[in-house]
Design an enzyme around this catalytic site. Structure first.
Site, PDB file in Angstrom:
ATOM      1  N   GLY A   1      17.063  10.209  -0.176  1.00 38.78           N
ATOM      2  CA  GLY A   1      18.277   9.623   0.400  1.00 38.78           C
ATOM      3  C   GLY A   1      19.471   9.825  -0.520  1.00 38.78           C
ATOM      4  O   GLY A   1      20.562  10.220  -0.080  1.00 38.78           O
TER       5      GLY A   1
ATOM      6  N   GLY B   1      15.926   3.539  -5.353  1.00 34.68           N
ATOM      7  CA  GLY B   1      14.943   2.620  -5.950  1.00 34.68           C
ATOM      8  C   GLY B   1      14.494   3.092  -7.327  1.00 34.68           C
ATOM      9  O   GLY B   1      14.358   4.293  -7.557  1.00 34.68           O
TER      10      GLY B   1
ATOM     11  N   ASP C   1       7.244   7.632  -3.887  1.00 37.11           N
ATOM     12  CA  ASP C   1       6.734   8.118  -2.588  1.00 37.11           C
ATOM     13  C   ASP C   1       6.378   9.608  -2.629  1.00 37.11           C
ATOM     14  O   ASP C   1       5.680  10.099  -1.739  1.00 37.11           O
ATOM     15  CB  ASP C   1       7.770   7.897  -1.477  1.00 37.11           C
ATOM     16  CG  ASP C   1       8.054   6.424  -1.245  1.00 37.11           C
ATOM     17  OD1 ASP C   1       7.385   5.586  -1.875  1.00 37.11           O
ATOM     18  OD2 ASP C   1       8.946   6.114  -0.427  1.00 37.11           O
TER      19      ASP C   1
ATOM     20  N   ARG D   1     -15.907  -9.379   1.323  1.00 42.03           N
ATOM     21  CA  ARG D   1     -14.697  -9.352   2.151  1.00 42.03           C
ATOM     22  C   ARG D   1     -14.217  -7.934   2.427  1.00 42.03           C
ATOM     23  O   ARG D   1     -14.510  -7.006   1.675  1.00 42.03           O
ATOM     24  CB  ARG D   1     -13.559 -10.081   1.419  1.00 42.03           C
ATOM     25  CG  ARG D   1     -13.632 -11.571   1.587  1.00 42.03           C
ATOM     26  CD  ARG D   1     -12.561 -12.249   0.777  1.00 42.03           C
ATOM     27  NE  ARG D   1     -12.577 -13.672   1.073  1.00 42.03           N
ATOM     28  CZ  ARG D   1     -12.126 -14.613   0.266  1.00 42.03           C
ATOM     29  NH1 ARG D   1     -11.613 -14.297  -0.913  1.00 42.03           N
ATOM     30  NH2 ARG D   1     -12.170 -15.878   0.622  1.00 42.03           N
TER      31      ARG D   1
HETATM   32  O1  F6P Z   1      11.556   4.857  -1.670  1.00 49.17           O
HETATM   33  C1  F6P Z   1      10.767   4.206  -2.580  1.00 49.17           C
HETATM   34  C2  F6P Z   1      10.342   2.859  -2.097  1.00 49.17           C
HETATM   35  O2  F6P Z   1       9.533   2.363  -3.103  1.00 49.17           O
HETATM   36  C3  F6P Z   1       9.653   2.858  -0.731  1.00 49.17           C
HETATM   37  O3  F6P Z   1       8.310   3.207  -0.810  1.00 49.17           O
HETATM   38  C4  F6P Z   1       9.883   1.450  -0.306  1.00 49.17           C
HETATM   39  O4  F6P Z   1       9.866   1.314   1.086  1.00 49.17           O
HETATM   40  C5  F6P Z   1      11.244   1.174  -0.816  1.00 49.17           C
HETATM   41  O5  F6P Z   1      11.425   1.972  -1.950  1.00 49.17           O
HETATM   42  C6  F6P Z   1      11.488  -0.276  -1.136  1.00 49.17           C
HETATM   43  O6  F6P Z   1      12.819  -0.399  -1.481  1.00 49.17           O
HETATM   44  P1  F6P Z   1      13.497  -1.771  -1.905  1.00 49.17           P
HETATM   45  O7  F6P Z   1      13.298  -1.912  -3.380  1.00 49.17           O
HETATM   46  O8  F6P Z   1      14.914  -1.573  -1.549  1.00 49.17           O
HETATM   47  O9  F6P Z   1      12.809  -2.869  -1.166  1.00 49.17           O
END
Ligand code: F6P
Length: 416
Positions: free
Chosen positions: A123, A14, A147, A182
């Site tokens: 990953g 990502g 993250d 809220r």
């Molecule tokens: O790993 C980074 C992240 O931003 C996660 O927090 C999130 O779950 C994921 O990427 C979202 O990925 P995608 O862009 O594939 O939806």
């Protein structure tokens, strides 16, 4: 030792703010050293494009100021200001097909690289490490992810900017929440780790913060604790509340829920209505609790990189090239105690791979760490994993939404 080097660089996984700042620094410093840099488009897929003939080697060459603007801005290198990745990125699992692997390895050979800098998260690290082993690549990895869950580094490129983005969102939402009295539940990214939710929740003044390390799933107790907390706020004339939930928190059925904030907002509405219906005077101020959910989504992955992310990105890039200059390969660049260092991939990969096999986050929030203590010391409600002064009331039997046979604390989760 070869003096003039040919470096490849790619971004994988990502995107996040600061990737371009890494690329810019790699190109600038390489240029000063008289080295060549080749940018591989779309992660390792760029190697395949090369083999297929869709790209030529010279197409990939990166030069300083390669992205100039017209007019008076001519010569300005804008890369460090822009989020995303100019190279494009790839979010795909391990290549299963051997032909794909062969093409990637062949593409690397054709480029004649002396070393490859991969900017990736947890990953990607795993996947590219395997490819590097097969292809005998000289690999350097720079950690990135909003993250902040890459093991062995205190910070990953992108985290600080995302933390600022979420903090700003919480500030903005405070006033709309207050205007309508809220409860706004804000969903923050963090598939396996709650660093972003916890840090931004503290900085943004959240009343309740739920992260997978402390609240792996919603429970009836979590709902009760939150309603208790809100009731107490209301007793002190504070009519609104902000609840932060990391996307990695599971629902009541312990299932991943892509709309966990919406689920929680609905549950809080239902649960507060039940509490109000008990006639218990402590809950008399929960009548018609109005709840809303906001999913911040991919806005967290963009935005102008913060100064810290630019510095981190630049320092990591320089470290990567220095390691290559020393022919000290197969290292993860890390940020520790305010400086850049590196770790041997050979040493750290067994642990990272084990975590992936076990489905465990290699770098979770420490449930006993100072960030958790900081939040607790503010009186922030972090769920039931810790004693909290706001959760001492007994649960009326009419308030049980589901049975909770698997109520598991983070300590159980991480002690095994
Ligand atoms: O790993 C980074 C992240 O931003 C996660 O927090 C999130 O779950 C994921 O990427 C979202 O990925 P995608 O862009 O594939 O939806």
């Amino acid at each position: 030792m070869k003096v003039k080097k040919r470096i490849g660089i790619l971004t994988s996984g990502g995107d996040c703010p600061g990737l371009n700042a890494v690329i810019r620094a790699v190109v600038q410093y390489s240029n000063l050293r008289g080295w060549e840099v080749y940018g591989i488009p779309r992660g390792t897929d760029g190697f395949i494009d090369l083999v297929k003939g869709d790209l030529q080697i010279e197409d990939l060459r990166l030069h300083p100021h390669g992205y100039d603007l017209p007019g008076v801005l001519e010569g300005l290198d804008v890369l460090q200001f822009m989020s995303g990745s100019v190279l494009g990125s790839l979010s795909r699992g391990n290549p299963k097909d051997n032909r794909v692997v062969d093409d990637i390895l062949e593409g690397y050979l054709r480029l004649g690289l002396d070393a490859l800098i991969a900017i990736g998260g947890d990953g990607s690290l795993d996947i590219i490490y395997d490819l590097a082993k097969q292809g005998k690549w000289n690999l350097i990895v720079i950690p990135k992810t909003i993250d902040n869950d890459v093991a062995f580094t205190e910070r990953s490129v992108g985290f600080d900017t995302a933390r600022n983005t979420v903090t700003q969102a919480l500030y903005d939402l405070t006033f709309t929440a207050a205007s309508h009295e809220r409860v706004i539940v804000v969903q923050v990214m963090g598939r396996d780790a709650g660093h972003l939710a916890l840090h931004a929740g503290i900085a943004g003044g959240a009343d309740c913060i739920f992260i997978p390390e402390l609240t792996p799933k919603l429970t009836t107790e979590t709902l009760r604790g939150t309603c208790d907390y809100i009731a107490q706020l209301r007793q002190h004339r504070r009519k609104f509340a902000l609840v932060v939930v990391a996307e990695g928190v599971n629902n009541l059925e312990n299932k991943h829920d892509p709309h966990i904030s919406e689920t929680l907002a609905v549950l809080l509405k239902e649960y507060s209505t039940r509490l109000y219906g008990t006639g218990d005077p402590r809950y008399s101020n929960l009548e018609h609790l109005d709840t809303r959910a906001t999913i911040l989504g991919h806005l967290q992955r963009c935005g102008v990189p913060s100064s810290f992310d630019r510095i981190l990105a630049t320092a990591c890039a320089i470290k990567a090239l220095d390691l290559i200059g020393e022919e000290c390969y197969n290292r993860l660049v890390i940020w520790q105690n305010g400086s850049v260092h590196s770790k041997s991939l050979e040493q750290i990969m067994p642990l990272i791979k084990w975590c992936h096999q076990e489905g465990t986050c290699p770098s979770p929030v420490d449930p006993e760490g100072f960030m958790v203590r900081t939040a607790l010391s503010l009186g922030t409600y972090l769920g039931e994993a810790h004693f909290h002064p706001h959760t001492t009331s007994t649960l009326p039997s009419s308030c049980s939404l589901t049975s909770n046979p698997n109520s598991n604390s983070i300590l159980e989760n991480y002690s095994s």
